[in-house]
Scaffold this motif. Structure first.
Motif, PDB file in Angstrom:
ATOM      1  N   ILE A 277      10.898   3.079  -5.687  1.00 20.58           N
ATOM      2  CA  ILE A 277      10.013   4.230  -5.868  1.00 20.58           C
ATOM      3  C   ILE A 277       8.583   3.778  -5.613  1.00 20.58           C
ATOM      4  O   ILE A 277       8.135   2.751  -6.143  1.00 20.58           O
ATOM      5  N   GLY A 278       7.851   4.529  -4.791  1.00 20.63           N
ATOM      6  CA  GLY A 278       6.470   4.147  -4.503  1.00 20.63           C
ATOM      7  C   GLY A 278       5.838   5.082  -3.500  1.00 20.63           C
ATOM      8  O   GLY A 278       6.478   6.010  -2.987  1.00 20.63           O
ATOM      9  N   GLY A 279       4.559   4.855  -3.255  1.00 20.45           N
ATOM     10  CA  GLY A 279       3.857   5.723  -2.313  1.00 20.45           C
ATOM     11  C   GLY A 279       2.399   5.362  -2.211  1.00 20.45           C
ATOM     12  O   GLY A 279       2.016   4.194  -2.298  1.00 20.45           O
ATOM     13  N   TYR A 280       1.558   6.395  -2.057  1.00 22.31           N
ATOM     14  CA  TYR A 280       0.135   6.192  -1.817  1.00 22.31           C
ATOM     15  C   TYR A 280      -0.684   7.064  -2.779  1.00 22.31           C
ATOM     16  O   TYR A 280      -0.353   8.225  -3.006  1.00 22.31           O
ATOM     17  N   GLY A 281      -1.746   6.499  -3.311  1.00 19.09           N
ATOM     18  CA  GLY A 281      -2.659   7.274  -4.143  1.00 19.09           C
ATOM     19  C   GLY A 281      -2.014   7.959  -5.323  1.00 19.09           C
ATOM     20  O   GLY A 281      -2.403   9.067  -5.699  1.00 19.09           O
ATOM     21  N   GLY A 282      -1.014   7.336  -5.887  1.00 14.74           N
ATOM     22  CA  GLY A 282      -0.346   7.908  -7.052  1.00 14.74           C
ATOM     23  C   GLY A 282       0.716   8.939  -6.727  1.00 14.74           C
ATOM     24  O   GLY A 282       1.344   9.493  -7.635  1.00 14.74           O
TER      25      GLY A 282
ATOM     26  N   VAL B 187      16.140  11.619   3.276  1.00 19.18           N
ATOM     27  CA  VAL B 187      15.595  12.962   3.109  1.00 19.18           C
ATOM     28  C   VAL B 187      14.768  12.971   1.832  1.00 19.18           C
ATOM     29  O   VAL B 187      15.267  12.602   0.755  1.00 19.18           O
ATOM     30  N   MET B 188      13.496  13.325   1.946  1.00 18.94           N
ATOM     31  CA  MET B 188      12.590  13.405   0.791  1.00 18.94           C
ATOM     32  C   MET B 188      12.583  12.118  -0.039  1.00 18.94           C
ATOM     33  O   MET B 188      12.606  12.135  -1.264  1.00 18.94           O
ATOM     34  N   GLY B 189      12.566  10.993   0.688  1.00 16.83           N
ATOM     35  CA  GLY B 189      12.452   9.702   0.017  1.00 16.83           C
ATOM     36  C   GLY B 189      13.705   9.242  -0.678  1.00 16.83           C
ATOM     37  O   GLY B 189      13.655   8.330  -1.512  1.00 16.83           O
ATOM     38  N   LYS B 190      14.853   9.850  -0.339  1.00 16.81           N
ATOM     39  CA  LYS B 190      16.123   9.460  -0.958  1.00 16.81           C
ATOM     40  C   LYS B 190      17.184   9.266   0.115  1.00 16.81           C
ATOM     41  O   LYS B 190      17.113   9.856   1.189  1.00 16.81           O
TER      42      LYS B 190
ATOM     43  N   ASN C  10       4.314   9.603  -5.034  1.00 17.45           N
ATOM     44  CA  ASN C  10       5.505   8.903  -4.564  1.00 17.45           C
ATOM     45  C   ASN C  10       6.050   9.538  -3.295  1.00 17.45           C
ATOM     46  O   ASN C  10       6.226  10.751  -3.219  1.00 17.45           O
ATOM     47  N   VAL C  11       6.311   8.702  -2.319  1.00 19.21           N
ATOM     48  CA  VAL C  11       6.972   9.121  -1.082  1.00 19.21           C
ATOM     49  C   VAL C  11       8.425   8.642  -1.099  1.00 19.21           C
ATOM     50  O   VAL C  11       9.323   9.316  -0.600  1.00 19.21           O
TER      51      VAL C  11
ATOM     52  N   ILE D 224       4.342  -0.065  -5.100  1.00 24.54           N
ATOM     53  CA  ILE D 224       5.678   0.132  -5.663  1.00 24.54           C
ATOM     54  C   ILE D 224       5.554   0.334  -7.171  1.00 24.54           C
ATOM     55  O   ILE D 224       4.937  -0.473  -7.870  1.00 24.54           O
ATOM     56  N   THR D 225       6.146   1.403  -7.665  1.00 31.22           N
ATOM     57  CA  THR D 225       6.104   1.660  -9.106  1.00 31.22           C
ATOM     58  C   THR D 225       7.370   1.205  -9.814  1.00 31.22           C
ATOM     59  O   THR D 225       7.329   0.866 -11.005  1.00 31.22           O
TER      60      THR D 225
END
Length: 234
Positions: free
Chosen positions: A10-15, A208-211, A17-18, A55-56
């Motif tokens: 789980i992670g992404g940009y600027g808080g 799809v949608m980060g999954k 999650n992508v 990465i969170t």
């Protein structure tokens, strides 16, 4: 045998999650292709492996070493090379200079490495003293991949390697990716030409949608009517 494994990332940009819990496994000497709709997190997954995404939770393991929190320079030292989709060559530098830039972490003989790259990409040999910005799009992509190979990687990450290329150069790049795999490298690639890439992929993932939505051999994904209808244009 596993080379790299991504678990519940789980992670992404600027808080924001992508990636929402993706899982990927890349074995030694394997081509793995990630496909899916725009915004699915395909390129973000690639960047996360190379240390370019916050990465969170979840983890990334390479050769049984947890590299989740590693910076890109530390990832590169592990012989993981990354070729971004855009701005992947130094335009004002010559082909030779671009390739030499890729050898800064390599302990191999630079001249031998250069000749190896020119043997893989013969069209570049006669243009070695030309500036990269004078080359065609396909030839620039060869330079970008060649520079990554100067690191002598075990894992090559390619983000949309055929984006914007003519059918001729697209086919040439795909052919070279198979040749590179046959040299003993593993390749993880994000690719918009999904049908063509899955045709030679050992394994494919549909995000799809980060999954994860589907995971199978490239052949089986191509033969799936559901995957074809939803993600491959019918």
């Amino acid at each position: 045998m596993k080379l790299l494994e991504v678990k519940e990332l789980i992670g992404g940009y600027g808080g924001v999650n992508v990636l929402n819990g993706i899982n990927l496994t890349i074995n030694y000497d394997q081509i793995v292709v990630i496909v899916g709709p725009n915004g699915a997190g395909k390129s973000t997954a690639m960047k996360a492996i190379f240390g370019l995404v916050h990465i969170t939770s979840g983890n990334i393991t390479y050769k049984e070493e947890d590299i989740t929190s590693y910076r890109p320079d530390r990832v590169a030292k592990l012989k993981i090379a990354y070729v971004p989709q855009e701005k992947n060559v130094f335009s004002s530098m010559t082909v030779n200079e671009n390739l030499e830039m890729g050898a800064f972490l390599s302990s191999g003989d630079k001249k031998i490495l250069l000749e190896k790259i020119y043997s893989i990409f013969p069209p570049l040999a006669d243009k070695r003293r030309q500036a990269a910005n004078t080359l065609s799009g396909g030839q620039r992509q060869m330079v970008a991949i060649g520079r990554a190979l100067m690191l002598e990687p075990k894992l090559l990450l390619l983000d949309e390697p055929t984006a914007g290329l003519s059918p001729k150069f697209k086919d040439q790049i795909f052919q070279k990716i198979v040749e590179i795999k046959n040299m003993g490298l593993s390749v993880l690639m994000v690719e918009q030409n999904a049908r063509d890439a899955l045709a030679f992929a050992d394994k494919g993932y549909v995000l799809v949608m980060g999954k994860n939505r589907y995971e199978d051999t490239g052949k089986n994904l191509l033969e799936s009517s559901e995957v074809a209808e939803m993600f491959l244009g019918g």
